[in-house]
Design a protein around this motif. Structure first.
Motif, PDB file in Angstrom:
ATOM      1  N   LEU A 132      25.276  43.180  41.639  1.00 22.95           N
ATOM      2  CA  LEU A 132      25.991  42.536  40.536  1.00 22.95           C
ATOM      3  C   LEU A 132      25.097  41.554  39.779  1.00 22.95           C
ATOM      4  N   ALA A 133      24.201  40.882  40.499  1.00 19.02           N
ATOM      5  CA  ALA A 133      23.321  39.899  39.863  1.00 19.02           C
ATOM      6  C   ALA A 133      22.337  40.558  38.907  1.00 19.02           C
ATOM      7  N   ASP A 134      22.120  41.850  39.079  1.00 20.51           N
ATOM      8  CA  ASP A 134      21.145  42.575  38.275  1.00 20.51           C
ATOM      9  C   ASP A 134      21.772  43.252  37.055  1.00 20.51           C
ATOM     10  N   ILE A 135      23.062  43.009  36.831  1.00 19.41           N
ATOM     11  CA  ILE A 135      23.781  43.667  35.736  1.00 19.41           C
ATOM     12  C   ILE A 135      24.247  42.627  34.726  1.00 19.41           C
ATOM     13  N   GLU A 136      23.999  42.901  33.462  1.00 20.34           N
ATOM     14  CA  GLU A 136      24.518  42.050  32.399  1.00 20.34           C
ATOM     15  C   GLU A 136      25.764  42.693  31.804  1.00 20.34           C
ATOM     16  N   GLY A 137      26.704  41.858  31.388  1.00 21.58           N
ATOM     17  CA  GLY A 137      27.911  42.381  30.759  1.00 21.58           C
ATOM     18  C   GLY A 137      29.005  42.692  31.768  1.00 21.58           C
ATOM     19  N   PRO A 138      30.097  43.271  31.288  1.00 25.00           N
ATOM     20  CA  PRO A 138      31.264  43.498  32.140  1.00 25.00           C
ATOM     21  C   PRO A 138      31.004  44.535  33.230  1.00 25.00           C
ATOM     22  N   VAL A 139      31.694  44.342  34.339  1.00 23.39           N
ATOM     23  CA  VAL A 139      31.558  45.219  35.502  1.00 23.39           C
ATOM     24  C   VAL A 139      32.943  45.573  36.029  1.00 23.39           C
ATOM     25  N   VAL A 140      33.114  46.842  36.411  1.00 23.27           N
ATOM     26  CA  VAL A 140      34.303  47.281  37.134  1.00 23.27           C
ATOM     27  C   VAL A 140      33.836  47.854  38.471  1.00 23.27           C
ATOM     28  N   LEU A 141      34.470  47.431  39.552  1.00 24.63           N
ATOM     29  CA  LEU A 141      34.113  47.882  40.890  1.00 24.63           C
ATOM     30  C   LEU A 141      34.985  49.057  41.301  1.00 24.63           C
ATOM     31  N   VAL A 142      34.395  50.016  41.992  1.00 17.89           N
ATOM     32  CA  VAL A 142      35.142  51.137  42.573  1.00 17.89           C
ATOM     33  C   VAL A 142      34.791  51.176  44.057  1.00 17.89           C
ATOM     34  N   ALA A 143      35.722  50.716  44.880  1.00 18.63           N
ATOM     35  CA  ALA A 143      35.474  50.566  46.317  1.00 18.63           C
ATOM     36  C   ALA A 143      36.373  51.490  47.124  1.00 18.63           C
ATOM     37  N   HIS A 144      35.838  51.954  48.253  1.00 19.89           N
ATOM     38  CA  HIS A 144      36.613  52.804  49.158  1.00 19.89           C
ATOM     39  C   HIS A 144      36.444  52.304  50.585  1.00 19.89           C
ATOM     40  N   SER A 145      37.533  52.368  51.349  1.00 19.34           N
ATOM     41  CA  SER A 145      37.513  52.058  52.775  1.00 19.34           C
ATOM     42  C   SER A 145      36.925  50.665  53.010  1.00 19.34           C
ATOM     43  N   ARG A 148      29.912  35.897  39.802  1.00 24.28           N
ATOM     44  CA  ARG A 148      29.954  36.288  38.384  1.00 24.28           C
ATOM     45  C   ARG A 148      31.305  36.916  38.106  1.00 24.28           C
ATOM     46  N   PRO A 149      31.714  36.935  36.833  1.00 22.60           N
ATOM     47  CA  PRO A 149      33.011  37.537  36.507  1.00 22.60           C
ATOM     48  C   PRO A 149      32.988  39.045  36.732  1.00 22.60           C
ATOM     49  N   VAL A 150      34.139  39.578  37.084  1.00 24.36           N
ATOM     50  CA  VAL A 150      34.335  41.015  37.235  1.00 24.36           C
ATOM     51  C   VAL A 150      35.553  41.406  36.404  1.00 24.36           C
ATOM     52  N   GLN A 151      35.436  42.489  35.647  1.00 21.90           N
ATOM     53  CA  GLN A 151      36.529  42.907  34.767  1.00 21.90           C
ATOM     54  C   GLN A 151      37.717  43.439  35.556  1.00 21.90           C
ATOM     55  N   GLY A 152      37.448  44.158  36.651  1.00 22.31           N
ATOM     56  CA  GLY A 152      38.531  44.708  37.450  1.00 22.31           C
ATOM     57  C   GLY A 152      37.971  45.506  38.613  1.00 22.31           C
ATOM     58  N   ALA A 153      38.860  45.990  39.472  1.00 23.58           N
ATOM     59  CA  ALA A 153      38.418  46.756  40.638  1.00 23.58           C
ATOM     60  C   ALA A 153      39.458  47.804  41.009  1.00 23.58           C
ATOM     61  N   LEU A 154      38.973  48.996  41.330  1.00 26.24           N
ATOM     62  CA  LEU A 154      39.787  50.052  41.917  1.00 26.24           C
ATOM     63  C   LEU A 154      39.497  50.039  43.412  1.00 26.24           C
ATOM     64  N   LEU A 155      40.506  49.777  44.221  1.00 27.08           N
ATOM     65  CA  LEU A 155      40.356  49.580  45.665  1.00 27.08           C
ATOM     66  C   LEU A 155      41.116  50.690  46.387  1.00 27.08           C
ATOM     67  N   ALA A 156      40.380  51.687  46.870  1.00 26.89           N
ATOM     68  CA  ALA A 156      41.008  52.888  47.426  1.00 26.89           C
ATOM     69  C   ALA A 156      41.028  52.867  48.951  1.00 26.89           C
ATOM     70  N   THR A 157      42.206  53.095  49.491  1.00 27.22           N
ATOM     71  CA  THR A 157      42.485  53.220  50.930  1.00 27.22           C
ATOM     72  C   THR A 157      41.743  52.198  51.787  1.00 27.22           C
ATOM     73  N   PRO A 158      42.087  50.914  51.632  1.00 17.58           N
ATOM     74  CA  PRO A 158      41.463  49.906  52.486  1.00 17.58           C
ATOM     75  C   PRO A 158      41.866  50.099  53.941  1.00 17.58           C
ATOM     76  N   PRO A 159      40.941  49.909  54.886  1.00 19.47           N
ATOM     77  CA  PRO A 159      41.294  50.005  56.299  1.00 19.47           C
ATOM     78  C   PRO A 159      41.934  48.714  56.780  1.00 19.47           C
ATOM     79  N   ASP A 160      42.700  48.807  57.822  1.00 22.86           N
ATOM     80  CA  ASP A 160      43.296  47.623  58.441  1.00 22.86           C
ATOM     81  C   ASP A 160      42.425  47.223  59.626  1.00 22.86           C
TER      82      ASP A 160
END
Length: 200
Positions: A58-71, A86-98
């Motif tokens: 993330l530190a190496d990216i300029e401008g808006p970022v959207v995260l796509v995370a799994h598990s 740093r700010p993040v525009q949003g995140a898609l969080l797929a099937t988090p484990p418990d």
């Protein structure tokens, strides 16, 4: 969307890192502006090391970022979000484990997870918009627990139905819904082109 900046998509894999036939890998290949958190050469189960790896990307990216995370990538993301750098525009969080409930054989034990800093799960509201994509048949987390995570994080809950853990073992593979949810998230959180600090 002519007056908006298209965000960089950052792929946050789970503990198995880069699986060629995984939907995250296939999604990344279909995107123009994408980065993937690289696998760790050491300390692979260390939560702190994985959060640091995400932070470095993330530190190496300029401008808006959207995260796509799994598990476990979801847990990496929510741990990082407790002290975002740093700010993040949003995140898609797929099937988090418990991770607070014993996992099936072949996965880390409760003792291993505790020793490596994964528990407790952060239950604070995330500082950016997010969608939690939940499976009704995930062997790593009950739907009820994932729904509780979504509520605590302030996320919109997307019910995926019977998709297992949404991995190659469950038949995924290319997952078209990933692109749909990602587009929905980007469109819903887009801001006029401005300085990065203005994007939330």
């Amino acid at each position: 969307m002519n007056d908006t900046a298209e965000p960089t998509v950052v792929i946050v894999p789970g503990l198995r890192d880069h699986v060629p036939e995984h939907w995250q890998t296939l999604l990344a290949a279909r995107l123009d502006n994408v980065r993937t958190v690289p696998p760790l050469e050491r300390d692979g189960l260390s939560r702190a090391a994985r959060v640091a790896a995400l932070d470095a990307v993330l530190a190496d990216i300029e401008g808006p970022v959207v995260l796509v995370a799994h598990s476990a990538g979801v847990m990496i993301t929510v741990h990082w979000a407790q002290q975002p750098t740093r700010p993040v525009q949003g995140a898609l969080l797929a099937t988090p484990p418990d991770f607070e409930t014993p996992l099936p054989p072949g996965y880390p034990t409760q003792e291993e997870l505790a020793a490596c800093g994964w528990n407790p799960i952060p239950w604070r509201r995330l500082p950016f918009p997010s969608i939690v994509a939940a499976s009704s048949t995930d062997p790593l987390a009950s739907y009820r627990r994932v729904a509780g995570m979504a509520e605590a994080w302030g996320s919109r809950l997307a019910d995926l139905g019977d998709v297992g853990h949404l991995n190659p073992a469950a038949g995924y593979g290319y997952w078209p819904r990933a692109e749909e949810l990602l587009r929905e998230l980007i469109d819903a959180t887009a801001a006029p082109t401005a300085a990065p600090e203005a994007v939330r």
